[in-house]
Design a protein around this motif. Structure first.
Motif, PDB file in Angstrom:
ATOM      1  N   ALA A 127       0.826  -1.212   0.000  1.00  0.00           N
ATOM      2  CA  ALA A 127       0.000   0.000   0.000  1.00  0.00           C
ATOM      3  C   ALA A 127       0.860   1.263   0.000  1.00  0.00           C
ATOM      4  O   ALA A 127       0.566   2.219  -0.729  1.00  0.00           O
ATOM      5  N   GLN A 128       1.929   1.281   0.793  1.00  0.00           N
ATOM      6  CA  GLN A 128       2.793   2.466   0.827  1.00  0.00           C
ATOM      7  C   GLN A 128       3.428   2.732  -0.524  1.00  0.00           C
ATOM      8  O   GLN A 128       3.494   3.879  -0.974  1.00  0.00           O
ATOM      9  N   ARG A 129       3.896   1.657  -1.171  1.00  0.00           N
ATOM     10  CA  ARG A 129       4.515   1.834  -2.493  1.00  0.00           C
ATOM     11  C   ARG A 129       3.488   2.282  -3.526  1.00  0.00           C
ATOM     12  O   ARG A 129       3.752   3.177  -4.329  1.00  0.00           O
ATOM     13  N   HIS A 130       2.315   1.656  -3.511  1.00  0.00           N
ATOM     14  CA  HIS A 130       1.297   1.947  -4.519  1.00  0.00           C
ATOM     15  C   HIS A 130       0.787   3.386  -4.414  1.00  0.00           C
ATOM     16  O   HIS A 130       0.614   4.076  -5.417  1.00  0.00           O
ATOM     17  N   TYR A 131       0.537   3.848  -3.201  1.00  0.00           N
ATOM     18  CA  TYR A 131      -0.030   5.177  -3.012  1.00  0.00           C
ATOM     19  C   TYR A 131       1.005   6.247  -2.671  1.00  0.00           C
ATOM     20  O   TYR A 131       0.653   7.415  -2.505  1.00  0.00           O
ATOM     21  N   LYS A 132       2.268   5.855  -2.551  1.00  0.00           N
ATOM     22  CA  LYS A 132       3.332   6.799  -2.186  1.00  0.00           C
ATOM     23  C   LYS A 132       2.920   7.596  -0.944  1.00  0.00           C
ATOM     24  O   LYS A 132       2.954   8.826  -0.916  1.00  0.00           O
ATOM     25  N   ALA A 133       2.507   6.844   0.074  1.00  0.00           N
ATOM     26  CA  ALA A 133       2.053   7.429   1.338  1.00  0.00           C
ATOM     27  C   ALA A 133       2.630   6.598   2.477  1.00  0.00           C
ATOM     28  O   ALA A 133       3.174   5.521   2.259  1.00  0.00           O
ATOM     29  N   ARG A 134       2.480   7.130   3.687  1.00  0.00           N
ATOM     30  CA  ARG A 134       3.012   6.442   4.868  1.00  0.00           C
ATOM     31  C   ARG A 134       1.865   5.815   5.649  1.00  0.00           C
ATOM     32  O   ARG A 134       0.834   6.449   5.877  1.00  0.00           O
ATOM     33  N   ALA A 135       2.037   4.567   6.069  1.00  0.00           N
ATOM     34  CA  ALA A 135       1.036   3.894   6.885  1.00  0.00           C
ATOM     35  C   ALA A 135       1.148   4.406   8.319  1.00  0.00           C
ATOM     36  O   ALA A 135       2.236   4.452   8.890  1.00  0.00           O
ATOM     37  N   VAL A 136       0.023   4.832   8.890  1.00  0.00           N
ATOM     38  CA  VAL A 136       0.024   5.316  10.266  1.00  0.00           C
ATOM     39  C   VAL A 136      -0.670   4.329  11.210  1.00  0.00           C
ATOM     40  O   VAL A 136      -0.504   4.421  12.425  1.00  0.00           O
ATOM     41  N   LYS A 137      -1.416   3.386  10.647  1.00  0.00           N
ATOM     42  CA  LYS A 137      -2.039   2.344  11.450  1.00  0.00           C
ATOM     43  C   LYS A 137      -2.374   1.179  10.539  1.00  0.00           C
ATOM     44  O   LYS A 137      -2.750   1.382   9.385  1.00  0.00           O
ATOM     45  N   LYS A 197      -6.591  -3.816   7.096  1.00  0.00           N
ATOM     46  CA  LYS A 197      -7.089  -2.438   7.026  1.00  0.00           C
ATOM     47  C   LYS A 197      -5.909  -1.526   7.346  1.00  0.00           C
ATOM     48  O   LYS A 197      -5.326  -1.591   8.432  1.00  0.00           O
ATOM     49  N   ILE A 198      -5.554  -0.673   6.397  1.00  0.00           N
ATOM     50  CA  ILE A 198      -4.370   0.170   6.533  1.00  0.00           C
ATOM     51  C   ILE A 198      -4.769   1.634   6.405  1.00  0.00           C
ATOM     52  O   ILE A 198      -5.413   2.025   5.425  1.00  0.00           O
ATOM     53  N   ARG A 199      -4.398   2.430   7.394  1.00  0.00           N
ATOM     54  CA  ARG A 199      -4.644   3.874   7.342  1.00  0.00           C
ATOM     55  C   ARG A 199      -3.381   4.513   6.789  1.00  0.00           C
ATOM     56  O   ARG A 199      -2.289   4.349   7.333  1.00  0.00           O
ATOM     57  N   LEU A 200      -3.534   5.251   5.698  1.00  0.00           N
ATOM     58  CA  LEU A 200      -2.403   5.908   5.037  1.00  0.00           C
ATOM     59  C   LEU A 200      -2.499   7.417   5.191  1.00  0.00           C
ATOM     60  O   LEU A 200      -3.599   7.969   5.287  1.00  0.00           O
ATOM     61  N   MET A 201      -1.341   8.072   5.182  1.00  0.00           N
ATOM     62  CA  MET A 201      -1.294   9.524   5.207  1.00  0.00           C
ATOM     63  C   MET A 201      -0.333   9.999   4.135  1.00  0.00           C
ATOM     64  O   MET A 201       0.821   9.564   4.083  1.00  0.00           O
ATOM     65  N   SER A 202      -0.820  10.899   3.278  1.00  0.00           N
ATOM     66  CA  SER A 202       0.019  11.427   2.206  1.00  0.00           C
ATOM     67  C   SER A 202       0.918  12.532   2.749  1.00  0.00           C
ATOM     68  O   SER A 202       0.761  12.978   3.886  1.00  0.00           O
ATOM     69  N   SER A 203       1.830  12.984   1.921  1.00  0.00           N
ATOM     70  CA  SER A 203       2.771  14.034   2.346  1.00  0.00           C
ATOM     71  C   SER A 203       2.059  15.362   2.632  1.00  0.00           C
ATOM     72  O   SER A 203       2.558  16.172   3.394  1.00  0.00           O
ATOM     73  N   ASP A 204       0.857  15.563   2.046  1.00  0.00           N
ATOM     74  CA  ASP A 204       0.111  16.798   2.323  1.00  0.00           C
ATOM     75  C   ASP A 204      -0.846  16.645   3.510  1.00  0.00           C
ATOM     76  O   ASP A 204      -1.602  17.551   3.822  1.00  0.00           O
TER      77      ASP A 204
END
Length: 97
Positions: free
Chosen positions: A51-61, A74-81
């Motif tokens: 998920a992190q690679r696909h969305y270029k975001a960081r998993a926070v949970k 279930k993965i919560r992602l946060m983008s750089s913005d």
């Protein structure tokens, strides 16, 4: 005199080792938990990496939940913005939605 020291040291050594042997017996007699490991599929760690690679975001949970009888990561992602969203990865197939 020397024989007495050897005997004393031997007895001290045996006394010190006795608790270790007792602890090992307790470990061997404790009930063992059985874990179910899926023969195939995607682990939670693998799902997070995908998920992190696909969305270029960081998993926070991240957690594994049951949805309709299937295991889903279930993965919560946060983008750089700062945008936050959830991604679901099927634990068996690795399909994302």
């Amino acid at each position: 005199m020397r024989a007495g020291r050897i005997i004393s040291l031997t007895l001290v050594g045996l006394v010190c080792l006795a608790p270790i042997a007792g602890a090992q017996d307790l470990i061997e007699r404790r009930p063992r938990e059985e874990y179910y490991i899926e023969p195939r599929g995607v682990s939670l760690d693998q799902a997070v990496q995908i998920a992190q690679r696909h969305y270029k975001a960081r998993a926070v949970k991240a957690e594994t939940v049951n949805q309709g009888g299937r295991s889903v990561h279930k993965i919560r992602l946060m983008s750089s913005d700062g945008t936050v969203w959830h991604v679901y990865v099927d634990a068996q197939s690795g399909a994302m939605n």
